[in-house]
Design a protein around this motif. Sequence first.
Motif, PDB file in Angstrom:
ATOM      1  N   ASP A 104       3.995  46.337  55.939  1.00 48.95           N
ATOM      2  CA  ASP A 104       2.871  45.467  55.580  1.00 48.95           C
ATOM      3  C   ASP A 104       3.381  44.110  55.100  1.00 48.95           C
ATOM      4  OD1 ASP A 104       0.927  47.484  56.030  1.00 48.95           O
ATOM      5  OD2 ASP A 104       1.062  48.179  53.949  1.00 48.95           O
ATOM      6  N   LYS A 105       4.339  44.152  54.206  1.00 50.89           N
ATOM      7  CA  LYS A 105       4.867  42.914  53.624  1.00 50.89           C
ATOM      8  C   LYS A 105       5.589  42.067  54.676  1.00 50.89           C
ATOM      9  CE  LYS A 105       3.321  43.363  49.524  1.00 50.89           C
ATOM     10  NZ  LYS A 105       2.270  42.468  49.053  1.00 50.89           N
ATOM     11  N   GLN A 128       1.132  48.543  49.294  1.00 53.67           N
ATOM     12  CA  GLN A 128       1.486  48.027  50.612  1.00 53.67           C
ATOM     13  C   GLN A 128       2.938  48.378  50.927  1.00 53.67           C
ATOM     14  OE1 GLN A 128       0.399  43.888  49.981  1.00 53.67           O
ATOM     15  NE2 GLN A 128      -1.447  44.157  51.210  1.00 53.67           N
ATOM     16  N   THR A 129       3.171  48.715  52.185  1.00 51.38           N
ATOM     17  CA  THR A 129       4.503  49.141  52.604  1.00 51.38           C
ATOM     18  C   THR A 129       5.394  47.943  52.931  1.00 51.38           C
ATOM     19  OG1 THR A 129       3.947  49.188  54.951  1.00 51.38           O
ATOM     20  CG2 THR A 129       3.473  51.197  53.669  1.00 51.38           C
ATOM     21  N   TYR A 183       6.768  37.072  49.097  1.00 54.83           N
ATOM     22  CA  TYR A 183       6.932  38.184  50.035  1.00 54.83           C
ATOM     23  C   TYR A 183       8.390  38.631  50.141  1.00 54.83           C
ATOM     24  CZ  TYR A 183       2.059  38.024  51.374  1.00 54.83           C
ATOM     25  OH  TYR A 183       0.689  38.087  51.340  1.00 54.83           O
ATOM     26  N   LEU A 230       2.914  40.328  56.697  1.00 49.19           N
ATOM     27  CA  LEU A 230       2.339  39.249  55.903  1.00 49.19           C
ATOM     28  C   LEU A 230       3.309  38.073  55.778  1.00 49.19           C
ATOM     29  CD1 LEU A 230       0.625  41.494  53.223  1.00 49.19           C
ATOM     30  CD2 LEU A 230      -0.556  39.964  54.817  1.00 49.19           C
TER      31      LEU A 230
END
Length: 107
Positions: free
Chosen positions: A33-34, A29-30, A76, A37
């Motif tokens: 993405d993080k 995950q990039t 995260y 999230l």
Amino acid sequence: MPTLKEKPQLADFQKYVTALEQEREFASQTTIDKCLLLGEEVGELFKAVRKSEGLLVDSNSDFSEIADELADIFIYLCAIANRQGIDLEEAFRSKEEKNKQRKWVRV
């Protein structure tokens, strides 16, 4: 399964998150993405706070505990820092030095 030592330092949490992401197949995950999230988790934290503060909430909505949401946010944050090569302890200390120079006033 990765393990976290008994009294971990912040760097230990970052290493742990790296290992758990590899194990759970989240390592690809990039940063974007993080970040997305993380935003979702912040929203879940707000919902949990609303519930704990007795504000009106949708009775059909699912709620988590504030502690769980804070832990998710922390994971995260570590993941984002890891992807950017940032030592969170160093970043925290550096930012606090800048904050100490700021003047806080009521307006």
